[in-house]
Design an enzyme around this catalytic site. Structure first.
Site, PDB file in Angstrom:
ATOM      1  N   ASP A  16       0.859  -1.240   0.055  1.00 12.43           N
ATOM      2  CA  ASP A  16      -0.382  -0.106   0.204  1.00 12.43           C
ATOM      3  C   ASP A  16       1.216   1.356  -0.064  1.00 12.43           C
ATOM      4  O   ASP A  16       1.448   1.801   0.994  1.00 12.43           O
ATOM      5  CB  ASP A  16      -1.300  -0.295   1.303  1.00 12.43           C
ATOM      6  CG  ASP A  16      -1.921   1.575   1.642  1.00 12.43           C
ATOM      7  OD1 ASP A  16      -2.160   2.384   0.842  1.00 12.43           O
ATOM      8  OD2 ASP A  16      -2.311   1.458   2.432  1.00 12.43           O
ATOM      9  N   ILE A  17       1.303   2.324  -1.018  1.00 12.65           N
ATOM     10  CA  ILE A  17       1.796   3.152  -0.712  1.00 12.65           C
ATOM     11  C   ILE A  17       1.160   4.159  -0.187  1.00 12.65           C
ATOM     12  O   ILE A  17       1.873   5.147   0.403  1.00 12.65           O
ATOM     13  CB  ILE A  17       1.849   3.845  -2.700  1.00 12.65           C
ATOM     14  CG1 ILE A  17       2.727   4.308  -3.006  1.00 12.65           C
ATOM     15  CG2 ILE A  17       0.463   4.560  -2.661  1.00 12.65           C
ATOM     16  CD1 ILE A  17       2.928   5.014  -4.900  1.00 12.65           C
ATOM     17  N   ASN A  30      -6.338  12.442 -11.228  1.00 13.16           N
ATOM     18  CA  ASN A  30      -7.281  13.037 -13.291  1.00 13.16           C
ATOM     19  C   ASN A  30      -6.681  14.471 -13.483  1.00 13.16           C
ATOM     20  O   ASN A  30      -6.307  15.111 -12.282  1.00 13.16           O
ATOM     21  CB  ASN A  30      -8.896  11.950 -12.394  1.00 13.16           C
ATOM     22  CG  ASN A  30      -9.207  14.009 -11.091  1.00 13.16           C
ATOM     23  OD1 ASN A  30      -8.878  14.344 -11.066  1.00 13.16           O
ATOM     24  ND2 ASN A  30      -9.684  12.472 -10.262  1.00 13.16           N
ATOM     25  N   VAL A  39      -5.774   4.684  -6.349  1.00 16.26           N
ATOM     26  CA  VAL A  39      -4.900   4.828  -5.571  1.00 16.26           C
ATOM     27  C   VAL A  39      -5.073   6.278  -4.954  1.00 16.26           C
ATOM     28  O   VAL A  39      -4.329   7.060  -3.619  1.00 16.26           O
ATOM     29  CB  VAL A  39      -3.602   4.896  -6.693  1.00 16.26           C
ATOM     30  CG1 VAL A  39      -3.171   5.607  -7.112  1.00 16.26           C
ATOM     31  CG2 VAL A  39      -1.930   5.161  -4.822  1.00 16.26           C
ATOM     32  N   ASP A  40      -5.448   7.316  -5.942  1.00 17.23           N
ATOM     33  CA  ASP A  40      -6.076   9.003  -5.264  1.00 17.23           C
ATOM     34  C   ASP A  40      -7.387   8.547  -3.992  1.00 17.23           C
ATOM     35  O   ASP A  40      -6.269   9.686  -3.568  1.00 17.23           O
ATOM     36  CB  ASP A  40      -6.505   8.591  -6.645  1.00 17.23           C
ATOM     37  CG  ASP A  40      -6.533  10.389  -6.585  1.00 17.23           C
ATOM     38  OD1 ASP A  40      -6.404  11.522  -6.232  1.00 17.23           O
ATOM     39  OD2 ASP A  40      -7.228  11.163  -7.718  1.00 17.23           O
ATOM     40  N   SER A 123      -2.062   4.768 -14.624  1.00 15.22           N
ATOM     41  CA  SER A 123      -3.620   4.085 -15.309  1.00 15.22           C
ATOM     42  C   SER A 123      -3.795   2.789 -15.616  1.00 15.22           C
ATOM     43  O   SER A 123      -4.889   2.401 -16.494  1.00 15.22           O
ATOM     44  CB  SER A 123      -2.889   4.628 -16.815  1.00 15.22           C
ATOM     45  OG  SER A 123      -2.620   6.013 -17.084  1.00 15.22           O
ATOM     46  N   THR A 124      -2.980   1.789 -15.032  1.00 18.19           N
ATOM     47  CA  THR A 124      -3.761   0.571 -15.036  1.00 18.19           C
ATOM     48  C   THR A 124      -5.079   0.048 -14.593  1.00 18.19           C
ATOM     49  O   THR A 124      -4.962  -1.517 -14.636  1.00 18.19           O
ATOM     50  CB  THR A 124      -2.749  -0.439 -14.261  1.00 18.19           C
ATOM     51  OG1 THR A 124      -2.329  -0.999 -13.547  1.00 18.19           O
ATOM     52  CG2 THR A 124      -1.530  -0.488 -15.244  1.00 18.19           C
ATOM     53  N   GLY A 125      -5.296   0.927 -13.778  1.00 20.49           N
ATOM     54  CA  GLY A 125      -6.832   0.259 -12.491  1.00 20.49           C
ATOM     55  C   GLY A 125      -7.669   1.016 -13.501  1.00 20.49           C
ATOM     56  O   GLY A 125      -7.749   0.497 -14.598  1.00 20.49           O
ATOM     57  N   TYR A 127      -7.932   3.237 -15.314  1.00 18.35           N
ATOM     58  CA  TYR A 127      -8.005   4.259 -16.416  1.00 18.35           C
ATOM     59  C   TYR A 127      -8.053   2.731 -17.802  1.00 18.35           C
ATOM     60  O   TYR A 127      -6.940   3.107 -18.953  1.00 18.35           O
ATOM     61  CB  TYR A 127      -7.105   4.995 -16.814  1.00 18.35           C
ATOM     62  CG  TYR A 127      -7.047   6.260 -16.223  1.00 18.35           C
ATOM     63  CD1 TYR A 127      -8.460   6.775 -15.581  1.00 18.35           C
ATOM     64  CD2 TYR A 127      -6.041   7.219 -16.556  1.00 18.35           C
ATOM     65  CE1 TYR A 127      -9.293   8.048 -15.167  1.00 18.35           C
ATOM     66  CE2 TYR A 127      -6.626   8.439 -15.816  1.00 18.35           C
ATOM     67  CZ  TYR A 127      -7.964   9.032 -15.528  1.00 18.35           C
ATOM     68  OH  TYR A 127      -8.140  10.073 -15.175  1.00 18.35           O
TER      69      TYR A 127
END
Ligand code: ADP
Length: 177
Positions: A16-17, A30, A39-40, A123-125, A127
């Protein structure tokens, strides 16, 4: 998994970042810097309202670019917000924009004199960028950057799920032969 390139260590971990203690953590934001899911959302929840307040003042960030705010209550001092591309069919400049998102974040870290930063898989979620291709862009861009820049000491990729972690490890092994 960990490799050394020039003066930097490139590390892949699953986790978890929001728990990272690097100088900065990178947010897959975004373009309106409005907060959101994935993650945002996790970064804003863990970091508290000071981050969104600064985002509002900045106002927005074009796709492929990056801006920096406080880390609020995070262990990381700063959050670098970058905006990856929404994946359409691969012919809309997605690869260049994804590369640019990583590169803009790294450049901003250097400009601020930061030594370590942690990236999620941008971008891999939501997006929709294909994971393997995105991992290749992410790793190639980081490796090329630290080859040319002695200031950054650690680039960490913090992959949330096991599949992302495994794909990043596979791609890194391929890249280093
Ligand atoms: P995007 O909109 O750029 O696709 P997402 O947040 O939807 O961004 O997804 C990007 C990646 O971040 C996904 O692999 C997702 O699993 C991952 N992710 C979600 N939460 C976290 C977290 N707390 N730490 C690290 N990665 C996370």
């Amino acid at each position: 998994m960990e490799i050394t390139v020039n003066k930097a260590v490139i590390t892949l971990v699953q986790g978890d970042i929001t728990r990272e203690a690097t100088d900065a953590v990178v947010n897959a934001a975004n373009a309106r810097l409005a907060g959101g899911g994935g993650v945002d959302g996790a970064i804003h929840r863990a970091g508290g309202p000071a981050i969104l307040e600064e985002c509002r003042k900045i106002g927005g960030c074009p796709t492929g670019q990056a801006v920096i705010t406080t880390g609020g209550n995070l262990k990381a001092k700063y959050v670098i917000h970058t905006v990856g591309p929404i994946y359409r069919d691969g012919s809309k400049g997605e690869a260049d924009l994804l590369k640019s998102a990583y590169l803009s974040s790294l450049r901003l870290a250097s400009e601020k004199g930061l030594k370590s930063l942690a990236f999620p898989s941008i971008s891999t979620g939501a997006y929709g960028y294909p994971l393997r291709e995105a991992a290749q862009v992410a790793l190639e861009t980081a490796i090329d950057y630290v080859k040319d820049h002695d200031d950054i000491e650690q680039v960490k990729f913090v992959l949330f799920d096991e599949r992302s972690f495994n794909v990043f490890c596979d791609e890194l092994k391929q890249l280093i032969g």
